[in-house]
Design a protein around this motif. Structure first.
Motif, mmCIF file in Angstrom:
data_model
loop_
_atom_site.group_PDB
_atom_site.id
_atom_site.type_symbol
_atom_site.label_atom_id
_atom_site.label_comp_id
_atom_site.label_asym_id
_atom_site.label_seq_id
_atom_site.Cartn_x
_atom_site.Cartn_y
_atom_site.Cartn_z
ATOM 1 N N SER A 25 0.813 -1.250 0.000
ATOM 2 C CA SER A 25 -0.002 0.065 0.034
ATOM 3 C C SER A 25 0.846 1.202 0.030
ATOM 4 N N ALA A 28 1.571 1.808 -3.388
ATOM 5 C CA ALA A 28 0.555 2.311 -4.272
ATOM 6 C C ALA A 28 -0.019 3.828 -3.981
ATOM 7 N N GLN A 29 0.900 4.446 -3.247
ATOM 8 C CA GLN A 29 0.423 5.828 -2.768
ATOM 9 C C GLN A 29 0.647 6.817 -4.113
ATOM 10 N N HIS A 103 -4.436 4.005 3.124
ATOM 11 C CA HIS A 103 -5.612 4.714 1.716
ATOM 12 C C HIS A 103 -4.365 5.150 0.802
ATOM 13 N N PRO A 104 -4.685 5.133 -0.712
ATOM 14 C CA PRO A 104 -3.920 5.521 -1.463
ATOM 15 C C PRO A 104 -3.621 7.116 -1.236
ATOM 16 N N ASP A 140 -4.850 -8.160 -0.634
ATOM 17 C CA ASP A 140 -5.634 -7.097 -1.246
ATOM 18 C C ASP A 140 -5.348 -5.950 -0.229
ATOM 19 N N THR A 141 -4.975 -4.994 -0.913
ATOM 20 C CA THR A 141 -4.689 -3.510 -0.048
ATOM 21 C C THR A 141 -5.942 -2.598 -0.514
ATOM 22 N N ARG A 142 -6.922 -2.903 -1.156
ATOM 23 C CA ARG A 142 -8.021 -2.061 -1.480
ATOM 24 C C ARG A 142 -8.994 -2.379 -0.480
ATOM 25 N N GLY A 144 -12.556 -0.062 0.838
ATOM 26 C CA GLY A 144 -13.511 1.029 0.580
ATOM 27 C C GLY A 144 -14.418 1.559 1.759
ATOM 28 N N ASP A 147 -17.318 -0.996 2.338
ATOM 29 C CA ASP A 147 -17.155 -2.361 2.393
ATOM 30 C C ASP A 147 -17.715 -2.945 3.495
#
Length: 273
Positions: A25, A28-29, A103-104, A140-142, A144, A147
């Motif tokens: 993560s 993925a920033q 979070h991104p 999985d780093t996603r 929401g 969720d």
């Protein structure tokens, strides 16, 4: 103000699967940190192997990934954080735990919120056991805001305009958690980092906060930004909590801003920043 360089400090102990998500993560920033330091409180070799395997990917992204380790002699979070801080080169330190997926927009929102003379307490979104297991199994780093499996999901909303409207707590020590905290490295040096008298889980973050306040720094709350998703795990042993709380109260009563046993033992002679 010119954007500060950033050191992302990730503390960990024997949970490489969770650490892998946190580090991915970080890559993925939208705004990557200048460097990432893994503050490892004595994990087994599988954590070192994980970090080593990711070093090339971080290098390709232009982000040094540094593994800072000491032997396992019980819970010594303050000491390993100090060792990592001594290696850090960024102006601004973003500190998270190795079970908190970013979070991104985590780095970007913290940097936008940073102000001289202050340090920041962020929030965490609690992820339940089932959702955490699915994320770990899938890598999985996603996450929401809507969720299934999230508690206090309102903390997952990224709303930068609202971040600046959140008032400070009446009690500036309330809700202190080192799993999402940001501060200027120079300020951490000034208060001598984390207090290594705290051994075992509990109160080391509150004591650090109390000394930052005693040094004249203001504590700000970052809501609707700087978001982390805290993976579920069993609670840590709390056998040291009562003794650590007594130590915390004794130090707060003195009004001390500088740790007696802290960061300076790891800094090169003559280095003050």
């Amino acid at each position: 103000m010119t954007a500060p360089t950033t050191s992302l400090l990730v503390s960990t102990y024997n949970w490489p699967a969770a650490l892998a998500l946190v580090l991915r993560s970080a890559l993925a920033q939208r705004q990557r940190p200048t460097e990432v330091l893994v503050a490892d409180d004595g994990s087994r070799d599988d954590t070192a192997a994980l970090v080593a395997s990711l070093v090339p990917r971080f290098a390709d992204a232009g982000v040094p990934l540094v593994h800072v380790w000491h032997p396992d002699e019980g819970f010594r979070l303050s000491a390993i954080r100090n060792r990592a801080l001594a290696r850090a080169t960024g102006d601004y330190v973003l500190m998270v735990d190795g079970d908190c997926v970013l979070h991104p927009g985590f780095v970007a929102s913290h940097v936008a919120f940073a102000r001289p003379g202050t340090f920041v307490q962020g929030s965490r979104v609690l992820v339940d056991q089932a959702r955490s297991a699915r994320a770990l199994a899938a890598g999985d780093t996603r996450f929401g805001a809507f969720d299934r499996g999230l508690r206090n999901r309102h903390y997952a909303l990224s709303l930068p305009l609202l971040s600046r409207l959140v008032p400070p707590n009446a009690d500036p020590l309330r809700g202190t958690r080192g799993c999402n905290m940001a501060y200027w490295r120079a300020d951490a040096v000034r208060v001598n980092g984390f207090n290594e008298q705290f051994v075992g889980w509990g109160r080391e973050d509150s004591e650090f906060t109390a000394r930052m306040l005693a040094a004249g720094l203001a504590r700000r709350l970052l809501k609707f930004g700087g978001i982390v998703f805290h993976l579920w795990h069993d609670e840590r042993a709390r056998a040291a909590l009562d003794g650590n709380h007594q130590l915390y109260e004794a130090i707060v009563r003195t009004g001390a801003s500088r740790a007696a046993e802290g960061l300076d033992r790891y800094l090169p002679a003559g280095r003050a920043d």
